[in-house]
Design a protein around this motif. Structure first.
Motif, PDB file in Angstrom:
ATOM      1  N   GLU A   1      -2.404  11.461   3.835  1.00  0.00           N
ATOM      2  CA  GLU A   1      -0.951  11.619   3.792  1.00  0.00           C
ATOM      3  C   GLU A   1      -0.365  11.858   5.184  1.00  0.00           C
TER       4      GLU A   1
ATOM      5  N   ARG B   1      -0.121   8.657   7.447  1.00  0.00           N
ATOM      6  CA  ARG B   1       0.751   7.522   7.137  1.00  0.00           C
ATOM      7  C   ARG B   1       1.866   7.359   8.164  1.00  0.00           C
TER       8      ARG B   1
ATOM      9  N   ARG C   1      -0.194   5.849  11.250  1.00  0.00           N
ATOM     10  CA  ARG C   1      -0.807   4.568  10.892  1.00  0.00           C
ATOM     11  C   ARG C   1      -1.879   4.132  11.892  1.00  0.00           C
TER      12      ARG C   1
ATOM     13  N   TRP D   1      -2.128  -0.932   7.788  1.00  0.00           N
ATOM     14  CA  TRP D   1      -1.154  -0.185   6.980  1.00  0.00           C
ATOM     15  C   TRP D   1       0.009  -1.060   6.542  1.00  0.00           C
TER      16      TRP D   1
ATOM     17  N   GLY E   1       3.741   2.747   4.568  1.00  0.00           N
ATOM     18  CA  GLY E   1       2.730   3.775   4.773  1.00  0.00           C
ATOM     19  C   GLY E   1       2.076   4.274   3.501  1.00  0.00           C
ATOM     20  N   ASP E   2       2.428   3.716   2.347  1.00  0.00           N
ATOM     21  CA  ASP E   2       1.853   4.173   1.082  1.00  0.00           C
ATOM     22  C   ASP E   2       0.523   3.510   0.751  1.00  0.00           C
TER      23      ASP E   2
ATOM     24  N   TYR F   1      -2.802   0.736   2.381  1.00  0.00           N
ATOM     25  CA  TYR F   1      -3.412   0.142   3.566  1.00  0.00           C
ATOM     26  C   TYR F   1      -4.568  -0.749   3.148  1.00  0.00           C
TER      27      TYR F   1
ATOM     28  N   VAL G   1      -2.475   5.575  -0.613  1.00  0.00           N
ATOM     29  CA  VAL G   1      -2.591   6.932  -0.104  1.00  0.00           C
ATOM     30  C   VAL G   1      -2.302   7.888  -1.262  1.00  0.00           C
TER      31      VAL G   1
END
Length: 193
Positions: free
Chosen positions: A91, A94, A97, A121, A125-126, A128, A154
């Motif tokens: 977390e 993110r 990255r 990523w 950012g949620d 990858y 993530v």
């Protein structure tokens, strides 16, 4: 002659997950299966432990299959049985990255292996993309032994706790790496009696 320091061999992550299960369940023979086996319908009877390795829960989350997988794991366990899962907590990463963690080196001399991860990523950012490349010593050079690519979501600690509770587990607990001996946080969840 000076005494040599004895350095224990590094333990495989699966062994550490088994150690955590034994610490909770106590001594004795325990039937342990991997979550992937549960998803394939392998255990025909209730088991004592279902374990999930490092990247499995985030991969299943990306595939929108994690809820179902956790319910199947719960159904495969005897009352009081355990789900033991290592889950990376990315977390905080993110925002940054990063493109890769440090390589992991195991073995010595000609038995040395290097595992490299490459991260790609998504813009939010949620999620990858993950490529894992394992290199082994060849004839005087390094050779690619395996290479796999997956996509991961993530997962926050709160999400993992909620998903386990929603699947019907009780006494959900997160163990920090210092507590479990695993390089990632390890989650232990109990099938209700």
């Amino acid at each position: 002659m000076a005494a040599q320091e004895v350095v224990p061999a590094p333990r495989e992550p699966e062994d550490v997950l088994g150690d955590v299960a034994r610490a909770v369940l106590g001594p004795g023979a325990h039937q342990v299966v991997d979550l992937l086996d549960v998803l394939e319908g392998v255990p025909r009877t209730e088991v004592d432990v279902v374990r999930a390795g490092d990247d499995l829960l985030p991969r299943l989350a990306h595939e929108n299959a994690l809820d179902r997988a956790l319910r199947l794991a719960r159904a495969a366990l005897r009352p009081g049985g355990l789900l033991v899962a290592a889950v990376p907590e990315l977390e905080r990463l993110r925002r940054l990255r990063p493109t890769a963690p440090p390589p992991r080196v195991s073995g010595r001399g000609e038995q040395r292996q290097v595992t490299v991860q490459l991260w790609d990523w998504d813009s939010d950012g949620d999620s990858y993309g993950l490529e894992v490349v394992q290199l082994v010593r060849g004839r005087g050079t390094w050779e690619v032994a395996t290479a796999v690519s997956t996509r991961h979501r993530v997962l926050t600690a709160e999400q993992v706790a909620d998903l386990l509770a929603d699947a019907g587990f009780v006494a959900v607990q997160r163990l920090a790496p210092a507590e479990s001996g695993h390089p990632l946080p390890v989650w232990v969840a109990v099938a209700p009696r």
